[in-house]
Structures are given as structure tokens and as C-alpha cells.
Design an enzyme around this catalytic site. Structure first.
Site, PDB file in Angstrom:
ATOM      1  N   HIS A 296       0.837  -1.195   0.000  1.00  0.00           N
ATOM      2  CA  HIS A 296       0.000   0.000   0.000  1.00  0.00           C
ATOM      3  C   HIS A 296       0.872   1.244   0.000  1.00  0.00           C
ATOM      4  CE1 HIS A 296       0.413  -1.436   4.232  1.00  0.00           C
ATOM      5  NE2 HIS A 296       0.862  -0.214   4.387  1.00  0.00           N
ATOM      6  N   GLU A 347      -3.564   3.702   1.947  1.00  0.00           N
ATOM      7  CA  GLU A 347      -3.777   3.923   3.373  1.00  0.00           C
ATOM      8  C   GLU A 347      -3.776   5.425   3.630  1.00  0.00           C
ATOM      9  OE1 GLU A 347      -1.672   3.430   7.748  1.00  0.00           O
ATOM     10  OE2 GLU A 347      -0.993   2.157   6.085  1.00  0.00           O
ATOM     11  N   HIS A 365       2.114  11.678  -8.793  1.00  0.00           N
ATOM     12  CA  HIS A 365       0.703  11.308  -8.855  1.00  0.00           C
ATOM     13  C   HIS A 365       0.547   9.807  -8.610  1.00  0.00           C
ATOM     14  CE1 HIS A 365       2.238  10.883 -13.066  1.00  0.00           C
ATOM     15  NE2 HIS A 365       1.634   9.703 -12.954  1.00  0.00           N
ATOM     16  N   GLU A 414      -3.545  10.108 -12.145  1.00  0.00           N
ATOM     17  CA  GLU A 414      -3.557   9.901 -13.594  1.00  0.00           C
ATOM     18  C   GLU A 414      -4.536   8.785 -13.889  1.00  0.00           C
ATOM     19  OE1 GLU A 414      -0.523   8.824 -17.306  1.00  0.00           O
ATOM     20  OE2 GLU A 414       0.073   8.395 -15.238  1.00  0.00           O
TER      21      GLU A 414
END
Length: 556
Positions: A296, A347, A365, A414
Site C-alpha cells: 500500500h 492507506e 501522482h 492519472e
């Protein structure tokens, strides 16, 4: 029955329920699951929620093969039944039946969400159920060629089992790596808070508690025929963390490591590494065989509820679990497109009283793939908390269709138009000052593969895509070098990426040998027990490595 060309796939997501009325029969603990079906002969079941009580969270997705006539029909309906696990039999709590036309409001690939009242067996309404729905192309799910319905976890489980089998076959036959494996983020989020300032059916009447616990998403034909095996998946609120014994010293407990000599593998004791015998060759060789995956990405937001609402309503993510840590004055929410034990997820960290962060200019991004990004952009356009940075269109000099949006906190996403992939949350982009230096670090310390590089002299930048497998099946790290720029402001919003490892102690040794800076020595997190280690790359970007086994224990 073979799938016909004109048929579509209807995805139903049984997310959660609130305000369930417990059955009149006394139960020691309210544990619930739900069945859903279009055809009563094929019912699919969610996992068992044993923690939420009257407010369960299942977050299970199911795929049904349907015709265009069904999708456009005025009376085409989906049924749901919610059951509570009993000692001798399971109790029906309530049902929901909804017309599919009342839920689907967008085109193919656009997730839609609705809430429906739950009808109790008495006929009265009590409680609400949250449901999502989406239409997809049949070509995206070849598994539905021979069956009419399947649970998404079963579908993904097949793929993951194949991948794990391939990985296992690549390991040396003489010796397997140590078994401390899996992943988690609970530990690293705690550290950040401190430093940050089924294609068959199940007959409920014949199901006892034991059967439900044994088969979370078991799917069996009503007649009793066995169906596809289910793979467990957990995405609920956290239970109280367990403490794991802390006696796992890299220096004192011998572990086994594989070293390659020619075409064979031989063992070296890890104690050699801690007593001056460590060499870059043998440690880095172990890194290549470590069982790693991006778990994550962690970052901070100023309003947790607002961000969750934006991600679920605009980007179609699901809330996997929420954890409040009042003693640390922070809370975490995990969101994504699949279970944490198989998918790359987000998270979010909220620190009490802090409603704004500086993102800086180093973070780039996140990348998310959709079948139709124009529809997603239209949803964002209608949302007051989102912003469109780039309208959908082909990339410069290419044919890929992309768009850029901004979330309520200013983090950019994106949107990539792709056929539905195994990892919709597919990339994290960070800017670096020396691309070759960064590639070397992530190869040696993190064990990533350099998948490809792309230079754009006209726009004065070069990117490197790195990860633990093919880009269409795994989340990747995108490193961007802008010509002549060697330093960036990292701000205080973006935090880190968490990666699973079989051994945090060996990982820390490899990081040191690769020239990385250890910011947290390997070991268990107090009060939680999950073993982690953390480091900074040459540009100061943070990575946390989480013990694989401990990660799965936390999810359980």
C-alpha cells in the site's frame, strides 16, 4: 453454457449494512454474511463479518453473466438475503430486492452506488444496505465462458494461485526461504503517526456456524454439488492487535539464506552476515529470491470522511477497513479495488486537528486504470471536491488515452484508459534527482526489476518503471527525472510505500549494503507485534518493509 458475444458482465458489490435488527433467538455474537443472486439456482455468498455486529462490512464483489435484455428490462432484479450465524442453524435477518435499472446510471465501466432499505422477515423495514453495481465487457472475464456467476475473490484467487505457484517453482529446490512471510501497514502507519506530527450457491438453512467459518465465500450448488474453491479475503474493521514474540534478532537467531554458486544454490547462515561475513553478493542474491510485493501507499489527508467519500463515489474504490488510534491522535482508512492480501491499496492517515498538508513538488501522482476514463472525469466534474487537471485524450506522441484529476487534498491521479486490469490502482510516481542512482537503489535494496525506461527529450524528462512483475498485473513505481533538476521539496503530505518481505532483518542488511539509510531498525512494533524496518532512498523517499506473516495475522 458458453458465453455469447452479445452478453455482458454485471458486477454487484455488497459493501456494507447499517442498523441490522438481530434475530429474536439469543446469539452470543452477531456474525453475518449475505447471499446474492439473479437466478435462485446460483447464489453467491460474501465472507463472514464477525466484528461489525449490527453494522457489518463485507465489501465482496460478484460477477454475473447477463444479456443486454436483462440490463434494459424494467423488471430485471437482483436479490440479497442477510443471515446471522447460529449454533444449529443460521437466521434470516432481512432481504433486499432491487431493480437493476434503478442502480445503473452510467455507461460500461462506470461504478454506481445506492443504498436500499432492508426488509425484515416480519415485512417491516429496518436497516440500510449499501450496494454498488457496474457493467463490464465479457471479454474481460474469460472465466465466465463456462459458468454464469462467480465471486470476484474466487476469480482473482485463481490468478494469484497461478502466480504463487510460478514463484514457488522458481525457488531453489534444496532449501526454501524462511517462513516469516506476508505483509502489513498497521505498523508503518503507527510509526508515521509518531513521526508526522463463486460460482455456486450455499443453502443457508443447511449451514451451521462451523461451515460458515470454514468457507467464507464457499459456493455450492443447492443440490449439494461442489463448486469452485473459495479463497479467503478480509476487509473489515481491525480487531485488537495481537502481540508477536519479539525474540527475532538478526544477530542471534540463525536463519538460512541462499547463495548462488554457478547453477546451484547453497546455504549460508544469516549469522555470518551479522558477524562481518556479509557481502553485497550474497545479501543481494537473497533479495532477488525474497517474496516481495507492493502492499500500500501511505499519505496524509485533512478530512478523512471527505476523502473517503470522494474516492468511493468518484473513483469507485471500496473501504477495506478503518482504524482509529486515539492514543496516537490519528486514524487510518484503507481503500482500494481488491483485498489487501492480494491487491495494492491506499492507506489514508488523518492526524487529529491537522486539516492541511504541503504536498511539495517531489510527489507526482497515483495511477488508476479504468475501461472508460471519460465517464470517470464526468463524475469528478460534478463533484465539488474534485478538480480536472487534464481532459481525456491521447498522450503526446502516442495513442494511450489518459486524464488527470485532483482530489480534495490536492493529490493528483492519472487516469489510464485500459482494459480492466488485475491492479486498477497501478502506479505511484515520484520525482528523483539522479535516475541511474535511484534505479540502482531500488534494484539492490528493494529487489525491484527495471521494467523499462522512456526518454522524452522534447519535454526534458526521462521515466523509469520499476516493480515486482509485469505492469499489467502488478502495481509499479514510476521514477521521473527532469533534466537538470537534482532536488525537490517533498512536503509533509506523502508518507511512504509499504512492501512485504519474508525477513525484515535481512532486508535491513541489504538496504545498508545498497547505501540506503535505515530510519527504523528491524523489529516488532510495540503493542502490535508486526515486524517492520524503514529506510530512505537517495532522494529521501521513505519505504517501509513489513513482515509477510505478521501482515496476514493483522488482517485476520
Amino acid at each position: 453454457m458458453p458465453m455469447q458475444e452479445e452478453e455482458r458482465v454485471l458486477e454487484i458489490n455488497l459493501i456494507s449494512a447499517q442498523g441490522l435488527q438481530p434475530p429474536s433467538s439469543p446469539l452470543r455474537k452477531l456474525q453475518t454474511y449475505a447471499l446474492t443472486w439473479i437466478d435462485p439456482s446460483t447464489k453467491l455468498r460474501t465472507r463472514l463479518d464477525s466484528l461489525g455486529g449490527q453494522n457489518p462490512t463485507w465489501n465482496d464483489k460478484f460477477l454475473f453473466r447477463v444479456t443486454p435484455e436483462f440490463l434494459s428490462g424494467d423488471t430485471s432484479a437482483v436479490s440479497v438475503a442477510i443471515y446471522a450465524v447460529g449454533t444449529f442453524r443460521d437466521h434470516l435477518i432481512g432481504t433486499v430486492t432491487f431493480f437493476i435499472g434503478n442502480v445503473l446510471s452510467g455507461g460500461a465501466g462506470v461504478p454506481c452506488f445506492s443504498a436500499f432499505q432492508i426488509r425484515r422477515p416480519s415485512g417491516r423495514f429496518h436497516g440500510v444496505m449499501n450496494i454498488g453495481a457496474m457493467v463490464a465487457d465479457v471479454s474481460d472475464f474469460p472465466a465466465l465462458h463456462k459458468i454464469s456467476a462467480i465471486g470476484y475473490r474466487d476469480l482473482m484467487g485463481m490468478k494469484m494461485k497461478e502466480q504463487r505457484k510460478k514463484k514457488k517453482n522458481k525457488k531453489a529446490p534444496e532449501e526454501e526461504l524462511s517462513s516469516d512471510s506476508c505483509e502489513n501497514s498497521c505498523a508503518d502507519s503507527v510509526e508515521e503517526a509518531d513521526s508526522s506530527s463463486s460460482s455456486s450457491s450455499l443453502s443457508p438453512s443447511a449451514t451451521g456456524a462451523g461451515a460458515v467459518l470454514k468457507e467464507w465465500n464457499g459456493v455450492r450448488e443447492l443440490a449439494g454439488n461442489k463448486g469452485l474453491a473459495a479463497s479467503g479475503f478480509l476487509c473489515c474493521f481491525m480487531v485488537a492487535p495481537r502481540t508477536v514474540p519479539e525474540h527475532h534478532s538478526f544477530c542471534t537467531k540463525p536463519r538460512r539464506l541462499l547463495r548462488k554458486d554457478g547453477n546451484s544454490m547453497r546455504e549460508i547462515a544469516s549469522e555470518d552476515l551479522s558477524q562481518g561475513g556479509a557481502t553485497e553478493e550474497n545479501v543481494m542474491d537473497w533479495v532477488k529470491h525474497d517474496n516481495r510485493r507492493m502492499l500500500h501507499v501511505v499519505y496524509r489527508v485533512g478530512d478523512l470522511e471527505r476523502t473517503i467519500k470522494f474516492y468511493t463515489e468518484c473513483l469507485g474504490m471500496s473501504v477495506l477497513r478503518i482504524r482509529d488510534l486515539p492514543e496516537l491522535r490519528c486514524a487510518n482508512a484503507f481503500l482500494g479495488y481488491g483485498p489487501e492480501d492480494e491487491s495494492f491499496v491506499i492507506e489514508l492517515t488523518y492526524n487529529y486537528g491537522i486539516d492541511e498538508y504541503d504536498i511539495g513538488n517531489g510527489f507526482g501522482h497515483f495511477g488508476v486504470s479504468f475501461g472508460d476514463i471519460s465517464s470517470i472525469v464526468d463524475i469528478v466534474r460534478d463533484n465539488k471536491d474534485g478538480k480536472i487537471i487534464r481532459e481525456p485524450g491521447p498522450v503526446e506522441g502516442g495513442c494511450s488515452i489518459i486524464a488527470f484529476i485532483e482530489d480534495p487534498d490536492g493529490y493528483k491521479f492519472e487516469l489510464l484508459e485500459r482494459v480492466l486490469s488485475h491492479e486498477p490502482l497501478c502506479r505511484v510516481m515520484l520525482r528523483v534527482g539522479d535516475l541511474n542512482r535511484s534505479i540502482g537503489f531500488y534494484e539492490k535494496a528493494c529487489g525491484m526489476q527495471l521494467l523499462y525506461t522512456r526518454d522524452n527529450p522534447e519535454c526534458q524528462y526521462t521515466i523509469a518503471i520499476m516493480g515486482y512483475g509485469p505492469e499489467d498485473e502488478n502495481a509499479v513505481l514510476e521514477l521521473t527525472y527532469n533534466y537538470g533538476v537534482t532536488e525537490y521539496d517533498k512536503g509533509d503530505g506523502y508518507a511512504q510505500i509499504a512492501i512485504g518481505t519474508d525477513d525484515v532483518y535481512r532486508t535491513a542488511e541489504a538496504i545498508k549494503l545498497a547505501g540506503g539509510k535505515i530510519t527504523r531498525e528491524p523489529g516488532p512494533v510495540p503493542g502490535i507485534g508486526t515486524k517492520i524496518t524503514a529506510c530512505l532512498d537517495p532522494d529521501g523517499w521513505k519505504t517501509v518493509f513489513v513482515d509477510n506473516v505478521d501482515f496476514l495475522r493483522e488482517l485476520e
